[in-house]
Design a protein around this motif. Sequence first.
Motif, PDB file in Angstrom:
ATOM      1  N   ALA A 190      -6.931   4.420   3.141  1.00  9.45           N
ATOM      2  CA  ALA A 190      -6.014   4.500   2.002  1.00  9.45           C
ATOM      3  C   ALA A 190      -6.720   5.139   0.807  1.00  9.45           C
ATOM      4  O   ALA A 190      -7.949   5.167   0.739  1.00  9.45           O
ATOM      5  N   ALA A 202      -6.433  -0.131   5.004  1.00 12.90           N
ATOM      6  CA  ALA A 202      -7.109   0.149   3.723  1.00 12.90           C
ATOM      7  C   ALA A 202      -8.292   1.101   3.890  1.00 12.90           C
ATOM      8  O   ALA A 202      -8.652   1.817   2.947  1.00 12.90           O
ATOM      9  N   MET A 234       0.833  -1.224   0.000  1.00 14.37           N
ATOM     10  CA  MET A 234       0.000   0.000   0.000  1.00 14.37           C
ATOM     11  C   MET A 234       0.863   1.267   0.000  1.00 14.37           C
ATOM     12  O   MET A 234       0.371   2.358   0.277  1.00 14.37           O
ATOM     13  N   THR A 275      -8.767  -1.538  -2.315  1.00 18.63           N
ATOM     14  CA  THR A 275      -7.906  -2.626  -1.833  1.00 18.63           C
ATOM     15  C   THR A 275      -8.675  -3.945  -1.879  1.00 18.63           C
ATOM     16  O   THR A 275      -9.853  -3.988  -1.525  1.00 18.63           O
TER      17      THR A 275
END
Length: 448
Positions: free
Chosen positions: A195, A192, A151, A199
């Motif tokens: 993020a 996630a 990530m 994902t």
Amino acid sequence: MADARPFHWEYQPEHVPREVFRIEGGKPLGGNVPISGAKNAALKLLAAATLTGERCRFTNVPEIEDVRVMADTLRDLGVVVDHPEPNVYEVASGDVEWLFVPLEAAAKMRASFVLLGPLLARFGRVIISNPGGDRIGRRPVDLHVEAMRAMGAQIDYRNGYFFATAPGRLRGAEIRFPFVSVMGTENALLAATLADGHTVIRPAAQEPETDDLITFLRKMGANVERTYPDTIEVFGKRRLRGAEHNVIPDRIEAGTFIIAAAVTGGRVRLEGAPCDHLGAFLDVAGRAGVGLVCGNGTIDVDGSPLLAGGFRATDIETAPYPGLATDLQPPMCVLLSQADGTSRVHESIFEDRLEWLAELSKMGADVRLVDEHHASITGRSRLHGADVEIGDLRAGASLILAALAASGTTTIHGAHHVHRGYENIQTKFQDLGARIERQAEGTAVTSS
Ligand code: EPZ
């Protein structure tokens, strides 16, 4: 703010009062036992609260040592953690500035490592101790670290610590694990949620505790979905809000009390028990001959087949959910020691989780360790009291079960391990008629 102790070479493990359980066995248990909230859900929920600056409130949180360690670890970060009443925690992670999770926390509780994802995603940096292995296995965290790197995080490892930064913002990624990791999945999932982008986590853990985390994250406004049984997809958000959540019941505690009733030949009702989370376990226990009736939030256990000649030998194999939980392998082995014939045990998840059987054989169980993942247990053994040592939480609870089934008195050293994950275990057993006392190592007997 507490002055977090620096690095490995300055770490002095805190003194843990050495306690023993003293148990007089051979008495069938009877009555009702309430099942507490799930340790392996509560710890991740408390960590998830650091994803927002708003207040989060959790109910049905078990009063166990691991939860206290997580609360203290959060307070050391500068998070406000209130405990207004038993089983209730409120968390507000407004201004977290000391993004450092010391060895002190990791040494007491591996789950502190699940703070990596949320702290990195929200604050862009964290220094966190490598939790290392324990009595059940080497337990590396390479999959967690690789997920964060996928990530966009930069992670260096020095002196036992991971130095993690996420310049800018983490970004969504395709995360493919070589095999299922529960906390690996949960760390990636937590990261996630904040993020940038999409994902996909696969194979993702399917544990009920992971689903409980997903339920809470959705209440916080996260865009998370289990799109296939083994796949979790997340569309990241810029920020999440505070929320309230009631922790699911602890299926591992429930399984432990089911075996307790069975191996003492007792009749016990579990209250607030998650029957639908115990599929594989109830299958095996039923095949072995334990009487089990699932009701609305209750499980009635009938151990009388023990008195009518013992249970049936049954082969078992642990696996990620919905397979048989590895945390219920030790209690299940106690049941198999009370079954007629030879049962084969395949512990597929952890490489050192059969070692505890040496302590069970001190109580008269007929155990053969084949290799680090395989053993056989031949019964029915007439267990007898002995002096045994606990190495980890689940083995500890299982030695209590063996002592309750045994004739005579057993002294179990290392009781503190059990308090890490079972709420009021001694009182709950006493309320079922067990003769169990807790005593500081080497001092006069006291009852709680
Ligand atoms: C969680 O541990 C539970 N702990 C464990 O419960 C449980 O036994 C385990 O899941 C399996 O169900 C908590 O939720 C706090 P894994 P976790 O990652 O997430 C290897 C208890 O008694 N692995 O699913 O640490 C690992 O060594 C505890 O309550 C890697 O190789 O387990 C193991 O062999 C004990 N690299 C296997 O995967 C990694 O980066 C599965 O472990 C991560 C894991």
